[in-house]
Design an enzyme around this catalytic site. Sequence first.
Site, PDB file in Angstrom:
ATOM      1  N   GLU A 164     -29.602   6.441  -3.730  1.00  0.00           N
ATOM      2  CA  GLU A 164     -28.736   7.526  -3.227  1.00  0.00           C
ATOM      3  C   GLU A 164     -28.050   8.273  -4.368  1.00  0.00           C
ATOM      4  O   GLU A 164     -28.005   7.798  -5.511  1.00  0.00           O
ATOM      5  CB  GLU A 164     -27.689   6.977  -2.257  1.00  0.00           C
ATOM      6  CG  GLU A 164     -26.715   5.999  -2.881  1.00  0.00           C
ATOM      7  CD  GLU A 164     -25.381   5.911  -2.126  1.00  0.00           C
ATOM      8  OE1 GLU A 164     -24.751   6.961  -1.922  1.00  0.00           O
ATOM      9  OE2 GLU A 164     -24.981   4.790  -1.775  1.00  0.00           O
ATOM     10  N   SER A 224     -18.165   5.160   9.753  1.00  0.00           N
ATOM     11  CA  SER A 224     -19.158   5.848   8.935  1.00  0.00           C
ATOM     12  C   SER A 224     -20.440   6.134   9.707  1.00  0.00           C
ATOM     13  O   SER A 224     -20.932   5.278  10.462  1.00  0.00           O
ATOM     14  CB  SER A 224     -19.496   4.996   7.715  1.00  0.00           C
ATOM     15  OG  SER A 224     -20.521   5.617   6.971  1.00  0.00           O
ATOM     16  N   ALA A 225     -20.999   7.310   9.458  1.00  0.00           N
ATOM     17  CA  ALA A 225     -22.306   7.662  10.034  1.00  0.00           C
ATOM     18  C   ALA A 225     -23.408   6.720   9.531  1.00  0.00           C
ATOM     19  O   ALA A 225     -24.483   6.650  10.131  1.00  0.00           O
ATOM     20  CB  ALA A 225     -22.647   9.111   9.686  1.00  0.00           C
ATOM     21  N   LYS A 277     -17.125  -3.193   1.176  1.00  0.00           N
ATOM     22  CA  LYS A 277     -15.818  -3.453   0.575  1.00  0.00           C
ATOM     23  C   LYS A 277     -14.791  -3.689   1.657  1.00  0.00           C
ATOM     24  O   LYS A 277     -14.875  -3.097   2.738  1.00  0.00           O
ATOM     25  CB  LYS A 277     -15.350  -2.219  -0.185  1.00  0.00           C
ATOM     26  CG  LYS A 277     -16.163  -1.895  -1.378  1.00  0.00           C
ATOM     27  CD  LYS A 277     -15.426  -0.813  -2.166  1.00  0.00           C
ATOM     28  CE  LYS A 277     -16.091  -0.584  -3.488  1.00  0.00           C
ATOM     29  NZ  LYS A 277     -17.281   0.229  -3.384  1.00  0.00           N
TER      30      LYS A 277
END
Length: 301
Positions: free
Chosen positions: A25, A141-142, A160
């Site tokens: 990414e 989150s998506a 995390k």
Amino acid sequence: MNKYLDLSPEVAAAMAEGRPVVALESTIISHGMPYPQNVETALRVEQTIRDGGAVPATIAVIGGRLKAGLTSEEIEYLGRKGRGVAKASRRDLAVLVSRGADGATTVTTTMIIAAMAGIKVFATGGIGGVHRGAETTMDISADLEELARTPVMVICAGAKSILDLGLTLEYLETKGVPVIGYGTEELPAFYTRSSGFKVDYRINTPEELAAAFRAQQEMGLGGGMLVTNPIPEEYSMDPGRINAAIEQALADASKQGIKGKETTPFLLARIKDLTGGDSLASNIQLVLNNARLAARTAALL
Ligand code: PSU
Ligand code: MN
């Protein structure tokens, strides 16, 4: 091939010949680490994948094109521009592409573009999840929805504890995403090897990872698989110290009214500052460790 997608010549050749490819990414470069360590790390991760016998495909949106495989100049550009590059999630792709803009891909959009290119394995550091306090903010989150729908194996070091790890696991269970511990029964918490939460299955070899992913796809179940690979012991951080930094970063975010897509980049940068850069050193090592496992697994798929 999708008309919006460009494979680099190296990635195109590897895909055509059926050689292993690992997706990487770019939000980790622009928003996850400071310059110049972000660029150095991105290039080292690519080298680690090559040393493992696979071809790296770092993914981003550049000039409105979906790119699988970047040049070192493109990586340098994203790293230098840092948080000045748009952080691109699923909802951002349509407008970024139609405008010919740039975007750094999160876990979500890296999975989307990897799947378009036919890449099955993706290595990163950490994923997004259910944020603490999500029962009122609805900040989820998506990345979790993408894991539920897109057929890519994501190899990370867990999540995390800026997130609510328990709720993140509940969400993944609801969405039918297998959560695998590589060599561990416990969900790793990114900087540390343990979190107190159990994964769904412990798998000890790349062969078994590949077999499970193949079975998932051949049965037509679709969706992705989350492989959590604990940070090597020698680089893991003292839990008391890292958790104090995380609590402080969360308090600062709340005091400064940080919201939405800014939350995760803000917390990552704050934790790095509060730990005097030690968290960055651990972060780099865990990404390299995930790259090694991804290269071995991709070779088997
Ligand atoms: N967690 C990390 N490092 C990261 C990210 C998350 O430890 O770099 C990045 C990834 O790109 C991830 C994204 O997909 O943040 C999640 O952002 P959000 O929480 O806004 O969905
Ligand atoms: Mn969010």
